[in-house]
Design a protein around this motif. Structure first.
Motif, PDB file in Angstrom:
ATOM      1  N   THR A  59       1.417  -0.970   0.367  1.00 54.92           N
ATOM      2  CA  THR A  59      -0.415   0.179  -0.150  1.00 54.92           C
ATOM      3  C   THR A  59       0.657   1.405  -0.313  1.00 54.92           C
ATOM      4  O   THR A  59       0.836   2.046   1.011  1.00 54.92           O
ATOM      5  CB  THR A  59      -1.102  -0.324   1.159  1.00 54.92           C
ATOM      6  N   GLY A  60       2.074   1.087  -1.242  1.00 53.46           N
ATOM      7  CA  GLY A  60       2.803   2.054  -0.533  1.00 53.46           C
ATOM      8  C   GLY A  60       2.675   3.648  -1.344  1.00 53.46           C
ATOM      9  O   GLY A  60       1.015   3.852  -1.815  1.00 53.46           O
ATOM     10  N   ASN A  61       3.150   4.906  -2.032  1.00 53.10           N
ATOM     11  CA  ASN A  61       1.970   5.988  -2.137  1.00 53.10           C
ATOM     12  C   ASN A  61       1.824   5.788  -3.705  1.00 53.10           C
ATOM     13  O   ASN A  61       0.969   6.331  -4.479  1.00 53.10           O
ATOM     14  CB  ASN A  61       3.956   6.868  -2.842  1.00 53.10           C
ATOM     15  N   GLU A  62       2.298   4.386  -4.554  1.00 51.67           N
ATOM     16  CA  GLU A  62       1.827   4.510  -6.032  1.00 51.67           C
ATOM     17  C   GLU A  62       0.274   3.214  -5.943  1.00 51.67           C
ATOM     18  O   GLU A  62       0.927   2.169  -5.482  1.00 51.67           O
ATOM     19  CB  GLU A  62       2.133   4.186  -7.100  1.00 51.67           C
ATOM     20  N   SER A  63      -0.977   3.478  -5.260  1.00 51.55           N
ATOM     21  CA  SER A  63      -2.197   2.355  -5.204  1.00 51.55           C
ATOM     22  C   SER A  63      -2.058   1.335  -6.311  1.00 51.55           C
ATOM     23  O   SER A  63      -2.604   2.056  -6.638  1.00 51.55           O
ATOM     24  CB  SER A  63      -2.779   3.211  -4.483  1.00 51.55           C
ATOM     25  N   SER A  64      -1.972   0.079  -6.431  1.00 50.17           N
ATOM     26  CA  SER A  64      -2.699  -0.132  -7.657  1.00 50.17           C
ATOM     27  C   SER A  64      -3.758  -1.138  -6.478  1.00 50.17           C
ATOM     28  O   SER A  64      -3.202  -2.479  -6.332  1.00 50.17           O
ATOM     29  CB  SER A  64      -0.692  -1.061  -8.014  1.00 50.17           C
ATOM     30  N   ASN A  65      -5.042  -1.578  -6.524  1.00 56.55           N
ATOM     31  CA  ASN A  65      -5.623  -2.291  -6.644  1.00 56.55           C
ATOM     32  C   ASN A  65      -6.581  -2.866  -7.226  1.00 56.55           C
ATOM     33  O   ASN A  65      -7.590  -2.318  -8.004  1.00 56.55           O
ATOM     34  CB  ASN A  65      -6.445  -1.243  -5.331  1.00 56.55           C
ATOM     35  N   ALA A  79     -17.032  -8.801 -12.871  1.00 58.19           N
ATOM     36  CA  ALA A  79     -15.900  -7.455 -12.929  1.00 58.19           C
ATOM     37  C   ALA A  79     -14.493  -7.190 -12.596  1.00 58.19           C
ATOM     38  O   ALA A  79     -14.392  -7.803 -11.607  1.00 58.19           O
ATOM     39  CB  ALA A  79     -16.745  -6.470 -12.774  1.00 58.19           C
ATOM     40  N   MET A  80     -13.645  -6.677 -13.333  1.00 56.85           N
ATOM     41  CA  MET A  80     -12.876  -7.208 -12.994  1.00 56.85           C
ATOM     42  C   MET A  80     -12.193  -5.466 -13.098  1.00 56.85           C
ATOM     43  O   MET A  80     -12.324  -5.529 -14.999  1.00 56.85           O
ATOM     44  CB  MET A  80     -11.527  -7.491 -13.274  1.00 56.85           C
ATOM     45  N   VAL A  81     -12.356  -4.835 -12.651  1.00 58.95           N
ATOM     46  CA  VAL A  81     -11.186  -3.003 -12.023  1.00 58.95           C
ATOM     47  C   VAL A  81     -10.363  -2.524 -11.707  1.00 58.95           C
ATOM     48  O   VAL A  81      -9.616  -2.874 -10.548  1.00 58.95           O
ATOM     49  CB  VAL A  81     -11.965  -1.944 -12.213  1.00 58.95           C
ATOM     50  N   LEU A  82      -8.288  -2.121 -12.574  1.00 59.27           N
ATOM     51  CA  LEU A  82      -8.034  -2.178 -11.767  1.00 59.27           C
ATOM     52  C   LEU A  82      -8.430  -0.895 -11.538  1.00 59.27           C
ATOM     53  O   LEU A  82      -7.784   0.119 -12.088  1.00 59.27           O
ATOM     54  CB  LEU A  82      -6.251  -1.938 -12.324  1.00 59.27           C
ATOM     55  N   GLU A  83      -7.636  -0.183  -9.709  1.00 58.37           N
ATOM     56  CA  GLU A  83      -7.828   1.145  -9.558  1.00 58.37           C
ATOM     57  C   GLU A  83      -5.854   1.339  -9.368  1.00 58.37           C
ATOM     58  O   GLU A  83      -5.667   1.124  -8.380  1.00 58.37           O
ATOM     59  CB  GLU A  83      -8.386   1.193  -8.398  1.00 58.37           C
ATOM     60  N   LEU A  84      -6.303   2.848  -9.780  1.00 54.34           N
ATOM     61  CA  LEU A  84      -4.373   2.789  -9.689  1.00 54.34           C
ATOM     62  C   LEU A  84      -4.342   4.436  -9.210  1.00 54.34           C
ATOM     63  O   LEU A  84      -5.303   5.868 -10.162  1.00 54.34           O
ATOM     64  CB  LEU A  84      -3.636   3.143 -11.340  1.00 54.34           C
ATOM     65  N   PHE A  85      -3.998   4.743  -8.390  1.00 55.37           N
ATOM     66  CA  PHE A  85      -4.094   6.263  -7.499  1.00 55.37           C
ATOM     67  C   PHE A  85      -2.695   6.205  -7.088  1.00 55.37           C
ATOM     68  O   PHE A  85      -1.781   5.758  -6.363  1.00 55.37           O
ATOM     69  CB  PHE A  85      -5.574   6.303  -6.675  1.00 55.37           C
ATOM     70  N   ASP A  86      -2.172   7.324  -7.570  1.00 55.82           N
ATOM     71  CA  ASP A  86      -1.025   8.232  -7.282  1.00 55.82           C
ATOM     72  C   ASP A  86      -1.269   9.622  -6.106  1.00 55.82           C
ATOM     73  O   ASP A  86      -1.689  10.190  -6.161  1.00 55.82           O
ATOM     74  CB  ASP A  86      -0.219   8.509  -8.035  1.00 55.82           C
ATOM     75  N   GLU A  87      -1.236   9.244  -5.042  1.00 59.90           N
ATOM     76  CA  GLU A  87      -1.266   9.869  -3.695  1.00 59.90           C
ATOM     77  C   GLU A  87      -0.220  11.117  -4.051  1.00 59.90           C
ATOM     78  O   GLU A  87      -0.943  12.363  -3.463  1.00 59.90           O
ATOM     79  CB  GLU A  87      -0.599   9.268  -2.598  1.00 59.90           C
ATOM     80  N   SER A  88       0.816  11.101  -5.171  1.00 59.57           N
ATOM     81  CA  SER A  88       1.857  12.822  -5.111  1.00 59.57           C
ATOM     82  C   SER A  88       0.917  13.142  -6.059  1.00 59.57           C
ATOM     83  O   SER A  88       0.712  14.349  -5.481  1.00 59.57           O
ATOM     84  CB  SER A  88       2.973  12.560  -5.621  1.00 59.57           C
ATOM     85  N   THR A  89       0.740  12.623  -7.340  1.00 55.61           N
ATOM     86  CA  THR A  89      -0.418  13.706  -7.888  1.00 55.61           C
ATOM     87  C   THR A  89      -1.981  13.658  -8.190  1.00 55.61           C
ATOM     88  O   THR A  89      -2.670  14.657  -8.895  1.00 55.61           O
ATOM     89  CB  THR A  89       0.468  13.067  -9.201  1.00 55.61           C
ATOM     90  N   LYS A  90      -2.236  12.942  -7.246  1.00 53.30           N
ATOM     91  CA  LYS A  90      -3.904  12.604  -7.039  1.00 53.30           C
ATOM     92  C   LYS A  90      -4.507  12.521  -8.007  1.00 53.30           C
ATOM     93  O   LYS A  90      -5.344  12.821  -8.537  1.00 53.30           O
ATOM     94  CB  LYS A  90      -4.273  14.419  -6.268  1.00 53.30           C
ATOM     95  N   ASN A  91      -3.673  11.860  -9.575  1.00 52.93           N
ATOM     96  CA  ASN A  91      -4.069  11.165 -10.534  1.00 52.93           C
ATOM     97  C   ASN A  91      -5.088   9.720  -9.969  1.00 52.93           C
ATOM     98  O   ASN A  91      -4.313   9.148  -9.391  1.00 52.93           O
ATOM     99  CB  ASN A  91      -3.344  11.433 -11.195  1.00 52.93           C
ATOM    100  N   LEU A  92      -5.848   9.608 -10.969  1.00 49.32           N
ATOM    101  CA  LEU A  92      -7.006   8.604 -10.677  1.00 49.32           C
ATOM    102  C   LEU A  92      -7.768   8.087 -11.642  1.00 49.32           C
ATOM    103  O   LEU A  92      -8.363   8.514 -12.724  1.00 49.32           O
ATOM    104  CB  LEU A  92      -8.269   8.968  -9.360  1.00 49.32           C
ATOM    105  N   ALA A  93      -7.133   6.590 -12.024  1.00 51.30           N
ATOM    106  CA  ALA A  93      -7.375   5.810 -13.141  1.00 51.30           C
ATOM    107  C   ALA A  93      -7.977   4.446 -13.044  1.00 51.30           C
ATOM    108  O   ALA A  93      -7.522   4.145 -12.092  1.00 51.30           O
ATOM    109  CB  ALA A  93      -6.621   5.786 -14.151  1.00 51.30           C
ATOM    110  N   TYR A  94      -8.869   3.977 -13.654  1.00 48.61           N
ATOM    111  CA  TYR A  94      -9.469   3.025 -13.575  1.00 48.61           C
ATOM    112  C   TYR A  94      -9.124   2.190 -15.137  1.00 48.61           C
ATOM    113  O   TYR A  94      -9.769   2.347 -16.247  1.00 48.61           O
ATOM    114  CB  TYR A  94     -10.672   3.163 -13.286  1.00 48.61           C
ATOM    115  N   VAL A  95      -8.777   1.187 -14.849  1.00 47.71           N
ATOM    116  CA  VAL A  95      -8.234  -0.582 -15.910  1.00 47.71           C
ATOM    117  C   VAL A  95      -9.592  -0.768 -15.784  1.00 47.71           C
ATOM    118  O   VAL A  95      -9.374  -1.927 -14.950  1.00 47.71           O
ATOM    119  CB  VAL A  95      -7.408  -1.055 -16.362  1.00 47.71           C
ATOM    120  N   THR A  96     -10.632  -1.264 -16.928  1.00 50.93           N
ATOM    121  CA  THR A  96     -11.630  -2.214 -16.999  1.00 50.93           C
ATOM    122  C   THR A  96     -10.423  -3.082 -17.547  1.00 50.93           C
ATOM    123  O   THR A  96     -10.037  -4.101 -18.930  1.00 50.93           O
ATOM    124  CB  THR A  96     -12.691  -2.157 -17.631  1.00 50.93           C
ATOM    125  N   ILE A  97     -10.646  -4.666 -16.861  1.00 51.91           N
ATOM    126  CA  ILE A  97     -10.315  -5.579 -17.794  1.00 51.91           C
ATOM    127  C   ILE A  97     -11.351  -6.964 -17.553  1.00 51.91           C
ATOM    128  O   ILE A  97     -11.773  -7.417 -16.562  1.00 51.91           O
ATOM    129  CB  ILE A  97      -9.040  -6.698 -16.683  1.00 51.91           C
TER     130      ILE A  97
END
Length: 375
Positions: A59-65, A79-97
Motif C-alpha cells: 500500500t505504497g505511494n502508488e496504490s495499485s488495487n 467484473a474486474m477493475v484495476l484502480e491506480l491512484f498516485d498519492e503524490s499527483t492525485k491522479n486516479l485511473a481505472y482499467v477494466t479487465i
C-alpha cells in the motif's frame, strides 16, 4: 502513655497510607482491564489477518488495487477493475479487465500453484478464480495468475459483492465490452468529504461490505490524498487485448505501456479525451515519437505529457532536423492509427510512412501552428 499514643498514631497513618496506595493500585488495575475489555469488544476484526497471504501486500505511494465484483451465491467474478491512484499527483485511473480473460500459466508457476489447488487448470478463466481456490486468499491467487499477462505490480485487492459494486461503479461501455467508472452516487459522496477525518469515516462505513487483504487503517492512509482528487480528471480505460468468441486474450506489452504511462504522467490538468478512453482505440497502444519541428523549446515535452496523461504510448521526444515546420504532420505505419490523434492539433495531416524514428509506429512532427499557450 505518650509512647503508646505515638505508636498508635503512626500505625493508623501507616494503614491509611497503605490503604490509599492499595486503592490507587486497584483503580489502576481495574482501569487497565476495563480498557482492554473495551478494546476487545470494540476492536475491528480484520479479515486480512485471518489467513496467510500469498503475495506481498503493498500500500505504497502508488496504490495499485485490483477490484473484483463477485456473485454472492456462486462466487463467480462478474467484473474486474484495476484502480491506480498516485498519492503524490492525485491522479486516479481505472482499467477494466474483461472477466472472460483467459491466461495460460507458465509451467513453473503452474507446478507451484497446483500444490495449492488440484482443481486449477493451466488455462485459467479469471471469472472462475473462486472455483479453484477457497477463502479470501483466492483473490490473491487471482493477482498472481493475472500477473502472468498483466504486468502492473498489483499491490492488493478489494472484493465487492455485485449488488454493491453496481452502486459504486457504472458501465459506460457495452455488456460485452464494459468499461467501468465510479458512479455518480459514489463521486457525490466522495466530493462531500473535505477532510481526512470525513474520508476516514466514509471508508470505515463501507469497509464491512468489502473483502480486502489490507486493513482499514492501511486504506485510510490514502484518505487525505483522496480528498484532493479532481473528479473531472479521472481516467477510464479498457485493457488492451483481442476478443475471440467468448474468450479475451490480453496484450502483455501494450498493457504494460498503458500502466507505465499512467504512473509516469504528471498531475492531470484537463479532462480525458473521449477517444483515448478506450485502450483498444487504434493508436493508443502503438509506440509514438514526438518530434519538435516548430523550433519552440519544450513543445515536444509538453505534448508528450499531454498525450501520456490521456493514456497514449509516447516512448520518446526529439528535435526535427531541417527547416521550421508550420503544419503538424502525423506519420504512421497505417494511416488509420493516426486518426485518434488529430483532435489534439488544429489541422494536422496524416501520412503513411515506414521506418520512423527509433522504430516507432507513429511519429508526430510538430509545427508552429500547434504551439501551446503556456510552455
Amino acid at each position: 502513655m505518650k509512647k503508646k499514643s505515638f505508636a498508635r498514631i503512626f500505625a493508623l497513618n501507616f494503614l491509611k497510607a497503605f490503604g490509599v496506595i492499595a486503592l490507587f493500585v486497584f483503580v489502576g488495575v481495574l482501569s487497565y482491564y476495563l480498557t482492554m475489555l473495551y478494546y476487545k469488544q470494540t476492536a475491528r476484526k480484520e479479515r486480512s489477518s485471518a489467513y496467510t497471504h500469498v503475495i506481498t501486500v503493498n500500500t505504497g505511494n502508488e496504490s495499485s488495487n485490483l477490484i473484483y465484483s463477485y456473485d454472492k451465491d456462486t462466487g463467480k467474478i462478474k467484473a474486474m477493475v484495476l484502480e491506480l491512484f498516485d498519492e503524490s499527483t492525485k491522479n486516479l485511473a481505472y482499467v477494466t479487465i474483461p472477466v472472460n480473460t483467459q491466461i495460460t500459466i507458465s509451467g513453473r508457476k503452474y507446478s507451484e500453484l497446483q500444490e495449492m489447488s488440484q482443481k486449477l487448470p493451466q488455462l485459467v478463466t479469471m471469472a472462475d478464480i473462486n472455483d479453484y481456490f477457497s477463502g479470501d486468499v483466492a483473490y490473491e491467487y487471482g493477482i498472481i495468475i493475472l500477473n502472468e499477462e498483466f504486468k502492473a505490480d498489483i499491490g492488493y485487492f478489494t472484493a465487492i459483492s455485485s449488488d454493491k459494486f453496481d452502486t459504486y461503479f457504472e458501465n459506460d461501455g457495452t455488456e460485452k465490452r464494459p468499461r467501468y467508472k465510479p458512479s455518480q452516487t459514489l463521486l457525490a459522496q466522495a466530493a462531500a468529504k473535505k477532510t481526512k477525518k470525513d474520508m476516514d469515516k466514509m471508508i470505515e462505513k463501507m469497509w464491512d461490505e468489502l473483502i480486502s487483504d489490507v486493513t482499514l487503517s492501511q486504506k485510510q492512509n490514502y484518505s487525505e490524498a483522496l480528498t484532493k482528487v479532481n473528479q473531472s480528471f479521472i481516467r477510464v480505460y479498457r485493457a488492451h487485448g483481442t476478443a475471440t468468441g467468448d474468450v479475451f486474450l490480453l496484450n502483455k506489452n501494450k498493457n504494460k505501456n498503458l500502466v507505465n504511462n499512467i504512473w509516469e504522467s504528471k498531475a492531470y490538468t484537463h479532462e480525458q479525451k473521449s477517444k483515448s478512453a478506450d485502450a483498444d482505440t487504434a493508436a493508443v497502444g502503438h509506440t509514438i515519437q514526438i518530434t519538435n519541428g516548430s523550433g519552440i523549446d519544450g513543445l515536444a515535452a509538453a505534448y508528450r505529457d499531454k498525450l501520456r496523461a490521456d493514456g497514449w504510448n509516447v516512448s520518446d521526444v526529439g528535435n526535427y532536423v531541417g527547416t521550421i515546420q508550420t503544419k503538424t504532420v502525423i506519420y504512421a505505419n497505417k494511416k488509420a492509427w493516426g486518426k485518434g490523434l488529430r483532435t489534439y492539433f488544429k489541422d494536422a495531416e496524416i501520412r503513411k510512412a515506414d521506418n520512423l524514428t527509433n522504430g516507432v509506429e507513429i511519429e508526430i512532427v510538430l509545427g508552429t501552428e500547434d504551439a501551446l499557450e503556456k510552455q
